[in-house]
Scaffold this active site. Sequence first.
Site, PDB file in Angstrom:
ATOM      1  CG  HIS A  62      -0.275   0.055   2.530  1.00  0.00           C
ATOM      2  ND1 HIS A  62       0.554  -0.945   3.012  1.00  0.00           N
ATOM      3  CD2 HIS A  62      -0.283   1.001   3.509  1.00  0.00           C
ATOM      4  CE1 HIS A  62       1.000  -0.638   4.208  1.00  0.00           C
ATOM      5  NE2 HIS A  62       0.522   0.559   4.533  1.00  0.00           N
ATOM      6  CG  HIS A  64      -0.057   4.298   4.906  1.00  0.00           C
ATOM      7  ND1 HIS A  64      -0.816   3.493   5.721  1.00  0.00           N
ATOM      8  CD2 HIS A  64      -0.838   5.384   4.615  1.00  0.00           C
ATOM      9  CE1 HIS A  64      -2.006   4.055   5.926  1.00  0.00           C
ATOM     10  NE2 HIS A  64      -2.038   5.198   5.259  1.00  0.00           N
ATOM     11  CG  ASP A  66       5.065   2.743   7.308  1.00  0.00           C
ATOM     12  OD1 ASP A  66       4.143   3.164   6.594  1.00  0.00           O
ATOM     13  OD2 ASP A  66       4.885   1.860   8.170  1.00  0.00           O
ATOM     14  CG  HIS A 139      -4.029  -0.416   6.473  1.00  0.00           C
ATOM     15  ND1 HIS A 139      -3.935  -0.341   7.850  1.00  0.00           N
ATOM     16  CD2 HIS A 139      -3.062   0.412   5.989  1.00  0.00           C
ATOM     17  CE1 HIS A 139      -2.951   0.478   8.171  1.00  0.00           C
ATOM     18  NE2 HIS A 139      -2.411   0.951   7.061  1.00  0.00           N
ATOM     19  CG  HIS A 268       4.315  -3.091  10.430  1.00  0.00           C
ATOM     20  ND1 HIS A 268       3.337  -2.432  11.148  1.00  0.00           N
ATOM     21  CD2 HIS A 268       4.584  -2.299   9.378  1.00  0.00           C
ATOM     22  CE1 HIS A 268       3.018  -1.302  10.545  1.00  0.00           C
ATOM     23  NE2 HIS A 268       3.782  -1.187   9.466  1.00  0.00           N
TER      24      HIS A 268
END
Length: 320
Positions: A62, A64, A66, A139, A268
Amino acid sequence: MQITFLGTSSGVPTRARNVSSVALRLPQRAELWLFDCGEGTQHQILRSDLRISQLSRIFITHLHGDHIFGLMGLLASCGLAGNVEKVDIYGPPGLNDYLQAASRYSHTHFSYPVKVHTVKPGVIYEDEEFTVSCGLLHHRITAFGYRVVEKDRVGRFDVEKAKALKIPSGPIYGQLKRGETVTLEDGRVIKGSELCGPTEIGRKIAYCTDTVYCDGAVSLAADADVLIHEATFAHQDAEMAFQRLHSTSTMAAQTAHVAGVNKLIMTHFSPRYAPGNSIELRDLLQEARAIFPNTDMAHDFMVYDVPRRREVVANHLNSV
């Protein structure tokens, strides 16, 4: 198949853990596949035993930061090094727009082909050895998990047995090695599978991050040899996990249990569980193992060789 964890922190890097990235090395074809590419991933690769020149595919879960802030830098360095032949990148809608904008505003031009594939649930890549599929996770933004399946291979061909049976060498051996059934000139019917060793069962790897517990992750992980699953929060912080749509250690373990995987490796992790705090990462490991005993906790530069399972096949020939 060898897994190297290049980043195991969530959100922000720490002194000991970089942000998300996992490498899958395929020694039999001298290839390196990357799953997510957080900031600093190229530095992590340089500090590992991996060869960046072997990079061929990148799978992004995805958009994001990070998970993608290291992507443009890595691709640019690959171009300057001049060793990478081409890179195929797979990810959600918007990934190509992100890379195009970054390339335009930074005036970066790749010296090798880069192709971006926008994924949707189902098979996204297949060749003679592997199938890669993806599925939706749950998410805050569109996120995909990935499943890599190595295809079964016929076991080792027994040349001595073939010679003892007076099977003529040449193209026939090639057919038998592939497990085919061959009719000889003298009328004998020889099954290639009966001249080969135990079938080499293909290995299965699932990568699920970022997500709260969901059926999509269970489906992707079904019967996997190893499941790599995020465990951002401790069970005590489950309410926070639901609010942010991340998993707790117990959610990761439940996914592994329901999916029937062989091994769970958690990654994570929130920096809030640093040593000396009321809850530490070792507590998350204990929580997960209470549900799914065969659980490990990843750390940066941890290497895991995925073992191969073998199916016993009877080795005998029909008498003629």
